[in-house]
Design a protein around this motif. Structure first.
Motif, PDB file in Angstrom:
ATOM      1  N   PRO A 240     166.608  73.392 116.505  1.00 46.08           N
ATOM      2  CA  PRO A 240     167.789  73.555 115.652  1.00 46.08           C
ATOM      3  C   PRO A 240     167.472  73.778 114.183  1.00 46.08           C
ATOM      4  N   ALA A 241     166.207  73.636 113.783  1.00 41.50           N
ATOM      5  CA  ALA A 241     165.840  73.808 112.370  1.00 41.50           C
ATOM      6  C   ALA A 241     164.524  74.573 112.281  1.00 41.50           C
ATOM      7  N   PRO A 242     164.546  75.880 112.587  1.00 40.66           N
ATOM      8  CA  PRO A 242     163.296  76.648 112.638  1.00 40.66           C
ATOM      9  C   PRO A 242     162.900  77.305 111.322  1.00 40.66           C
ATOM     10  N   ARG A 243     163.455  76.848 110.201  1.00 41.85           N
ATOM     11  CA  ARG A 243     163.170  77.468 108.909  1.00 41.85           C
ATOM     12  C   ARG A 243     161.731  77.201 108.480  1.00 41.85           C
ATOM     13  N   TRP A 244     161.243  78.058 107.550  1.00 45.77           N
ATOM     14  CA  TRP A 244     159.883  77.893 107.056  1.00 45.77           C
ATOM     15  C   TRP A 244     159.727  76.609 106.256  1.00 45.77           C
ATOM     16  N   GLU A 245     160.787  76.188 105.539  1.00 42.47           N
ATOM     17  CA  GLU A 245     160.658  74.985 104.724  1.00 42.47           C
ATOM     18  C   GLU A 245     160.315  73.760 105.565  1.00 42.47           C
ATOM     19  N   CYS A 246     160.789  73.750 106.818  1.00 50.02           N
ATOM     20  CA  CYS A 246     160.544  72.597 107.686  1.00 50.02           C
ATOM     21  C   CYS A 246     159.066  72.423 108.001  1.00 50.02           C
ATOM     22  N   LEU A 247     158.281  73.474 107.835  1.00 46.58           N
ATOM     23  CA  LEU A 247     156.848  73.341 108.106  1.00 46.58           C
ATOM     24  C   LEU A 247     156.183  72.362 107.148  1.00 46.58           C
ATOM     25  N   HIS A 248     156.754  72.181 105.956  1.00 51.43           N
ATOM     26  CA  HIS A 248     156.205  71.173 105.043  1.00 51.43           C
ATOM     27  C   HIS A 248     156.388  69.776 105.621  1.00 51.43           C
ATOM     28  N   ALA A 249     157.522  69.533 106.265  1.00 57.10           N
ATOM     29  CA  ALA A 249     157.715  68.256 106.944  1.00 57.10           C
ATOM     30  C   ALA A 249     156.757  68.110 108.111  1.00 57.10           C
ATOM     31  N   VAL A 250     156.584  69.183 108.873  1.00 57.66           N
ATOM     32  CA  VAL A 250     155.663  69.165 110.008  1.00 57.66           C
ATOM     33  C   VAL A 250     154.241  68.823 109.547  1.00 57.66           C
ATOM     34  N   MET A 251     153.866  69.286 108.357  1.00 58.50           N
ATOM     35  CA  MET A 251     152.538  68.971 107.832  1.00 58.50           C
ATOM     36  C   MET A 251     152.331  67.466 107.681  1.00 58.50           C
ATOM     37  N   GLY A 252     153.421  66.735 107.520  1.00 57.89           N
ATOM     38  CA  GLY A 252     153.303  65.288 107.433  1.00 57.89           C
ATOM     39  C   GLY A 252     152.705  64.665 108.680  1.00 57.89           C
ATOM     40  N   LEU A 253     152.816  65.338 109.819  1.00 58.78           N
ATOM     41  CA  LEU A 253     152.214  64.818 111.043  1.00 58.78           C
ATOM     42  C   LEU A 253     150.703  64.741 110.923  1.00 58.78           C
ATOM     43  N   ALA A 254     150.103  65.686 110.212  1.00 59.34           N
ATOM     44  CA  ALA A 254     148.653  65.634 109.998  1.00 59.34           C
ATOM     45  C   ALA A 254     148.270  64.416 109.172  1.00 59.34           C
ATOM     46  N   GLU A 255     149.030  64.177 108.103  1.00 60.74           N
ATOM     47  CA  GLU A 255     148.730  63.006 107.272  1.00 60.74           C
ATOM     48  C   GLU A 255     148.927  61.712 108.060  1.00 60.74           C
ATOM     49  N   LEU A 256     149.969  61.642 108.878  1.00 59.87           N
ATOM     50  CA  LEU A 256     150.203  60.438 109.670  1.00 59.87           C
ATOM     51  C   LEU A 256     149.092  60.226 110.690  1.00 59.87           C
ATOM     52  N   TYR A 257     148.600  61.317 111.265  1.00 61.14           N
ATOM     53  CA  TYR A 257     147.489  61.173 112.203  1.00 61.14           C
ATOM     54  C   TYR A 257     146.241  60.654 111.496  1.00 61.14           C
ATOM     55  N   HIS A 258     145.915  61.241 110.356  1.00 69.89           N
ATOM     56  CA  HIS A 258     144.717  60.801 109.637  1.00 69.89           C
ATOM     57  C   HIS A 258     144.852  59.362 109.143  1.00 69.89           C
ATOM     58  N   ALA A 259     146.083  58.947 108.845  1.00 71.10           N
ATOM     59  CA  ALA A 259     146.296  57.597 108.327  1.00 71.10           C
ATOM     60  C   ALA A 259     146.340  56.543 109.422  1.00 71.10           C
ATOM     61  N   THR A 260     146.826  56.928 110.612  1.00 68.42           N
ATOM     62  CA  THR A 260     147.051  55.928 111.659  1.00 68.42           C
ATOM     63  C   THR A 260     146.185  56.113 112.893  1.00 68.42           C
ATOM     64  N   GLY A 261     145.701  57.331 113.121  1.00 67.97           N
ATOM     65  CA  GLY A 261     144.930  57.610 114.320  1.00 67.97           C
ATOM     66  C   GLY A 261     145.768  57.786 115.576  1.00 67.97           C
ATOM     67  N   GLU A 262     147.103  57.786 115.448  1.00 70.09           N
ATOM     68  CA  GLU A 262     147.962  57.936 116.621  1.00 70.09           C
ATOM     69  C   GLU A 262     147.921  59.382 117.121  1.00 70.09           C
ATOM     70  N   ALA A 263     147.493  59.542 118.369  1.00 71.20           N
ATOM     71  CA  ALA A 263     147.195  60.869 118.900  1.00 71.20           C
ATOM     72  C   ALA A 263     148.415  61.772 118.980  1.00 71.20           C
ATOM     73  N   ASP A 264     149.611  61.211 119.204  1.00 75.64           N
ATOM     74  CA  ASP A 264     150.804  62.049 119.348  1.00 75.64           C
ATOM     75  C   ASP A 264     151.069  62.880 118.097  1.00 75.64           C
ATOM     76  N   TYR A 265     150.730  62.341 116.935  1.00 76.90           N
ATOM     77  CA  TYR A 265     150.954  63.105 115.708  1.00 76.90           C
ATOM     78  C   TYR A 265     150.107  64.373 115.704  1.00 76.90           C
ATOM     79  N   ALA A 266     148.849  64.254 116.082  1.00 74.58           N
ATOM     80  CA  ALA A 266     147.970  65.420 116.125  1.00 74.58           C
ATOM     81  C   ALA A 266     148.378  66.380 117.228  1.00 74.58           C
TER      82      ALA A 266
END
Length: 307
Positions: A240-266
């Motif tokens: 429902p939100a396929p805009r390019w701006e949303c990719l900046h939010a998606v990038m947060g998954l990388a930071e969350l993975y590196h910070a927590t090690g939770e595999a689902d984020y990666a």
């Protein structure tokens, strides 16, 4: 505060050898664009000044179609820091120092660093038709500040970023519907990326808690649901939100993975990445069509199509 060490070959992941074509290109960009821009466009910082924000006669405050303008300061800072990391340009470093000091002076006591008038910060309504893009602008500012801090341990940059994050914690943590009420989710959700980055650097528990509130708010109908959809094997364009701006939010998954090690984020991030690679890369190198994913590199609006 003692000045951090100058840029060196070990400062960034890449440093440029003098005399190369790329080094010369960077020098031209620095001299002709990066250094002149703050003085050529003083409103890039002036829009944050309290007197400017609260004067409804100022056109750039009134214009709801330019609610994204606070992004300029952060994008300039990120670009400038990255070029300094590559070139060790001492004049550029001094300009960056001055720019950050001015951001610190313009930041409100509560951490706000945006262009909406008093009483309309983050949640509106303001001069911009009740749709503030505040978190989008502060995300870009935080990105520039954290890039600088990561490069050289700049403490003032970290302090400004921390105040921005703390403001968001006070306003939004624990209730995903408060984030939803900020209205412009496609842009404002981007700040999860910089707040997750700050959590990785500081391990402050409230920053991780806020990021998890963001993840819950994604699940509200219409707000993207990026992580769960990706883990379910659904392509980015079909959400429902396929805009390019949303990719900046998606990038947060990388930071969350590196910070927590939770595999689902990666896993979720990689699934989105490969969806974009398969379906959104245009033959000429562009990504997406008419500013959003379409599921095919040949689906674009007639006015924007280059074929």
């Amino acid at each position: 505060m003692a000045a951090p060490a100058p840029a060196s070959a070990g400062l960034g992941s890449v440093s440029l050898a003098s005399g190369t074509a790329l080094a010369e290109r960077c020098r031209v960009v620095i001299e002709r664009h990066v250094k002149p821009l703050p003085s050529a466009n003083p409103q890039m910082l002036e829009m944050f000044r309290s007197a400017e924000r609260n004067d409804p006669s100022i056109s750039y405050i009134q214009d709801k179609d330019h609610a994204w303008m606070p992004e300029f300061a952060g994008k300039w800072l990120t670009h400038a820091v990255q070029l300094w990391m590559l070139t060790a340009d001492s004049e550029l470093r001094a300009q960056i120092e001055g720019f950050v000091a001015e951001l610190a002076a313009l930041q409100a006591p509560n951490g706000y660093l945006g262009a909406e008038p008093d009483g309309s910060e983050l949640t509106g309504p303001g001069f911009r038709d009740g749709y503030p893009w505040d978190s989008w602008g502060m995300y870009h500012i935080m990105t520039g500040l954290l890039t600088l801090h990561t490069a050289c341990g700049h403490q003032q940059a970290l302090t400004i970023a921390t105040k921005i994050a703390d403001l968001h914690v006070r306003l939004f943590s624990g209730d995903p519907h408060k984030l939803f009420n900020e209205q412009v989710q496609t842009t404002n959700y981007a700040i999860i990326d910089s707040i997750a980055w700050l959590y990785r650097l500081t391990k402050t528990p409230t920053y991780l808690a806020l990021c998890k509130t963001f993840l819950l708010s994604w699940q509200i109908p219409g707000c993207g649901d990026f992580l769960r959809r990706a883990l379910a094997g659904k392509d980015y364009f079909s959400g429902p939100a396929p805009r390019w701006e949303c990719l900046h939010a998606v990038m947060g998954l990388a930071e969350l993975y590196h910070a927590t090690g939770e595999a689902d984020y990666a896993t979720g991030l990689l699934d989105i990445w490969w969806s974009l690679c398969r379906l959104e890369r245009h033959p000429q190198g562009a990504l997406m069509s008419a500013e959003q994913a379409k599921g095919s590199p040949c689906k674009c609006s007639r006015s924007l199509c280059v074929f």
